[in-house]
Design an enzyme around this catalytic site. Structure first.
Site, PDB file in Angstrom:
ATOM      1  N   ASN A 124       0.995  -1.044   0.082  1.00 24.57           N
ATOM      2  CA  ASN A 124       0.205  -0.096   0.038  1.00 24.57           C
ATOM      3  C   ASN A 124       0.865   1.127  -0.111  1.00 24.57           C
ATOM      4  OD1 ASN A 124      -1.640   2.102   0.504  1.00 24.57           O
ATOM      5  ND2 ASN A 124      -2.729   1.110   2.303  1.00 24.57           N
ATOM      6  N   ARG A 149      -2.703  -1.830  -3.125  1.00 24.66           N
ATOM      7  CA  ARG A 149      -3.692  -1.269  -3.105  1.00 24.66           C
ATOM      8  C   ARG A 149      -3.618   0.062  -4.238  1.00 24.66           C
ATOM      9  NH1 ARG A 149      -5.561   2.654   2.148  1.00 24.66           N
ATOM     10  NH2 ARG A 149      -7.319   3.384   1.356  1.00 24.66           N
ATOM     11  N   HIS A 184     -12.050   4.711  -0.194  1.00 26.02           N
ATOM     12  CA  HIS A 184     -12.207   3.947   1.026  1.00 26.02           C
ATOM     13  C   HIS A 184     -12.974   2.488   0.867  1.00 26.02           C
ATOM     14  CE1 HIS A 184     -11.519   7.632   3.563  1.00 26.02           C
ATOM     15  NE2 HIS A 184     -10.373   6.974   3.740  1.00 26.02           N
ATOM     16  N   ARG A 223      -7.315  17.788   4.874  1.00 32.75           N
ATOM     17  CA  ARG A 223      -8.309  17.929   3.598  1.00 32.75           C
ATOM     18  C   ARG A 223      -9.674  18.827   3.995  1.00 32.75           C
ATOM     19  NH1 ARG A 223      -8.183  12.218   1.412  1.00 32.75           N
ATOM     20  NH2 ARG A 223      -6.576  11.279   2.806  1.00 32.75           N
ATOM     21  N   ASP A 237      -4.127  15.901  14.142  1.00 28.56           N
ATOM     22  CA  ASP A 237      -4.149  14.759  14.720  1.00 28.56           C
ATOM     23  C   ASP A 237      -5.432  14.850  15.910  1.00 28.56           C
ATOM     24  OD1 ASP A 237      -3.661  12.735  17.121  1.00 28.56           O
ATOM     25  OD2 ASP A 237      -2.067  12.232  15.867  1.00 28.56           O
ATOM     26  N   ASN A 261     -11.310   4.502  18.124  1.00 24.58           N
ATOM     27  CA  ASN A 261     -10.705   4.812  19.512  1.00 24.58           C
ATOM     28  C   ASN A 261     -11.345   6.001  20.194  1.00 24.58           C
ATOM     29  OD1 ASN A 261      -8.497   2.886  19.281  1.00 24.58           O
ATOM     30  ND2 ASN A 261      -8.273   3.953  17.409  1.00 24.58           N
ATOM     31  N   GLU A 310      -7.893  -3.100   5.992  1.00 24.32           N
ATOM     32  CA  GLU A 310      -7.684  -3.121   4.455  1.00 24.32           C
ATOM     33  C   GLU A 310      -6.697  -3.952   3.960  1.00 24.32           C
ATOM     34  OE1 GLU A 310      -7.113   1.074   5.075  1.00 24.32           O
ATOM     35  OE2 GLU A 310      -8.557   1.612   3.877  1.00 24.32           O
TER      36      GLU A 310
HETATM   37  P1  AMP Z   1      -6.090   6.401  10.589  1.00 27.28           P
HETATM   38  O1  AMP Z   1      -5.915   7.427   9.615  1.00 27.28           O
HETATM   39  O2  AMP Z   1      -7.078   5.614  10.572  1.00 27.28           O
HETATM   40  O3  AMP Z   1      -4.811   5.856  11.275  1.00 27.28           O
HETATM   41  O4  AMP Z   1      -6.451   7.354  11.836  1.00 27.28           O
HETATM   42  C1  AMP Z   1      -5.710   8.270  12.341  1.00 27.28           C
HETATM   43  C2  AMP Z   1      -6.732   9.356  13.427  1.00 27.28           C
HETATM   44  O5  AMP Z   1      -7.154   8.470  14.399  1.00 27.28           O
HETATM   45  C3  AMP Z   1      -5.642  10.292  13.900  1.00 27.28           C
HETATM   46  O6  AMP Z   1      -6.480  11.828  13.832  1.00 27.28           O
HETATM   47  C4  AMP Z   1      -5.384  10.152  15.307  1.00 27.28           C
HETATM   48  O7  AMP Z   1      -5.494  11.118  16.365  1.00 27.28           O
HETATM   49  C5  AMP Z   1      -7.024   9.388  15.613  1.00 27.28           C
HETATM   50  N1  AMP Z   1      -6.832   8.490  16.809  1.00 27.28           N
HETATM   51  C6  AMP Z   1      -6.261   7.327  17.187  1.00 27.28           C
HETATM   52  N2  AMP Z   1      -6.478   6.801  18.369  1.00 27.28           N
HETATM   53  C7  AMP Z   1      -7.270   7.806  18.879  1.00 27.28           C
HETATM   54  C8  AMP Z   1      -7.783   8.105  20.265  1.00 27.28           C
HETATM   55  N3  AMP Z   1      -7.487   7.270  21.139  1.00 27.28           N
HETATM   56  N4  AMP Z   1      -8.618   9.127  20.489  1.00 27.28           N
HETATM   57  C9  AMP Z   1      -8.969  10.039  19.369  1.00 27.28           C
HETATM   58  N5  AMP Z   1      -8.431   9.827  18.214  1.00 27.28           N
HETATM   59  C10 AMP Z   1      -7.748   8.982  17.794  1.00 27.28           C
END
Ligand code: AMP
Length: 396
Positions: free
Chosen positions: A8, A94, A182, A242, A284, A333, A380
């Site tokens: 990927n 991917r 997605h 984005r 984040d 999460n 994925e």
């Molecule tokens: P992904 O692109 O699916 O890996 O998701 C990344 C996003 O998930 C980032 O914005 C992370 O801050 C958020 N994330 C991961 N763990 C947590 C958590 N425990 N609480 C809030 N956001 C989270």
């Protein structure tokens, strides 16, 4: 033992997985999962075994992973050290864009690769990197069966009204359509739902894939009916960096009044907007939840507002709602985001159980909630590994 490699490739990253295929009938078993990021600048490799034990978590010399081919070679070194007897017979990739035609994974031949390269203008930030990964793997494994798995494929059966824009018809014929993305994640969730809750799978379901990239998909009977993402991966929900949905008049304004170039607007919409642009702090979600600033709270409020709005729109497109599924880093999460999205949704028959939500259970709605709310970790990589197994079974 026969294995498949999954790849990927992002703009500066390469995720890889080694899966054992067994007799080719059961689900592929992950043996190694890893990622090399910051390719071309300060590459770093992290990889784990299936039990979670760490195989590598260290910087790589910059010259060792100066491009995707170099990064792939480092990943293969690690795999060869850890699993010297693995026979790599299939490689699954991917690929973000499959264009209007590809509704299923495709075997990668020189002709298919050339065809996919013509789609680069439709996804300039992803497709060239995906195909760089393909070329590197074709050179490294000329005898393996290679298969492309498209993020757009899951959405290819949309009704026409969900596939078009109200532009003159010629643009539709040129490929200016709502593709949706997605798809590998939605495909996984659809399959998982069929296993754990078949009665919901056959009904009307909205899946919210909330990660650094974010979108929502409305499904009936496990098939995509509508998606919040459209022509590009910019549309719909705001994301880490984005913008999400935007009045096209804003782009005209930026060009005419601010004198911005295409490259500047692209940089603004893909890299500087969304949660990062609104908060002025971070893309984040964890950092935003911890931050004690009005701008961070407003960024979260806008993210939640757009999810709730799209939930209503997708429920209307589906003619009602039986289940809502959260997935992706945020969806899986964040107790806070799930709570805020579901707050006051009694009007649609949805009630979150705050204790279940806080414990992160699979079912987080109350027993009385007519709409079931679930949290399902997406995967994925296994979707790509299954496609590689199936293609090997057909042609290998
Ligand atoms: P992904 O692109 O699916 O890996 O998701 C990344 C996003 O998930 C980032 O914005 C992370 O801050 C958020 N994330 C991961 N763990 C947590 C958590 N425990 N609480 C809030 N956001 C989270």
């Amino acid at each position: 033992m026969v294995h498949a490699l999954t790849l990927n490739a992002g703009s500066s990253s390469l995720k890889f997985g080694l899966f054992e295929l067994g007799d080719g009938r059961g689900d592929p078993t992950p043996r190694i999962l890893g990622e090399i990021d910051r390719i071309g600048s300060q590459p770093h490799m992290r990889a784990t075994r299936e039990d979670g034990s760490v195989l590598s978590d260290a910087p790589l010399p910059a010259e060792d992973a100066a491009d995707h081919a170099g990064a792939l070679a480092r990943a293969l070194d690690l795999i060869a050290r850890e699993r010297p007897h693995a026979q790599l017979r299939a490689v699954g990739h991917r690929v973000v864009h499959g264009g209007p035609e590809h509704a299923a994974p495709a075997r990668l031949t020189p002709e298919v690769l050339a065809d996919l390269a013509t789609l680069e203008p439709l996804a300039p930030l992803h497709q060239p990197h995906n195909l760089a990964g393909v070329r590197a793997a074709l050179a490294a494994f000329p005898d393996a069966v290679q298969v492309a798995c498209f993020d757009t494929a899951f959405h290819r059966h949309h009704p026409w009204v969900n596939d078009t824009f109200a532009l003159p018809r010629a643009y539709y014929d040129k490929g200016v359509r709502r593709y949706g993305f997605h798809g590998l994640s939605y495909d996984y969730i659809s399959g998982r739902l069929a296993e754990i809750a078949p009665h919901l799978h056959s009904g009307r379901v909205i899946v919210a894939h909330l990660g650094n990239g974010a979108s929502m998909c409305g499904m009936i009977g496990g098939r995509s009916i509508a998606s919040t993402m459209g022509f590009s991966a910019l549309d719909g929900l705001p994301m880490g960096t984005r913008s999400g949905q935007l009045d096209p008049g804003v782009v005209l304004y930026l060009m005419e009044q601010e004198g911005m170039s295409v490259a500047e607007i692209s940089d603004l919409l893909y890299r500087k907007s969304g949660l990062l642009g609104l908060s002025g702090l971070s893309n984040d979600m964890r950092r935003l939840e911890e931050a004690d600033t009005d701008a961070a709270r407003e960024a979260i409020a806008y993210f939640v507002f757009r999810i709730r709005r799209e939930l209503g729109a997708l429920a209307a497109a589906l003619g009602g709602l039986d289940a809502l599924v959260f997935c992706g880093g945020i969806g899986e999460n964040s107790v806070l985001i799930r709570h805020k999205v579901c707050e006051g949704m009694g009007w649609i028959g949805l009630e979150l159980d705050d204790a279940r939500n806080a414990r992160g259970e699979t079912l987080v709605s109350t027993d009385l909630s007519r709409v079931r709310v679930l949290v399902i970790p997406t995967d994925e990589e296994i979707v790509i590994a299954r496609a590689a197994r199936d293609m090997l079974g057909r042609v290998g």
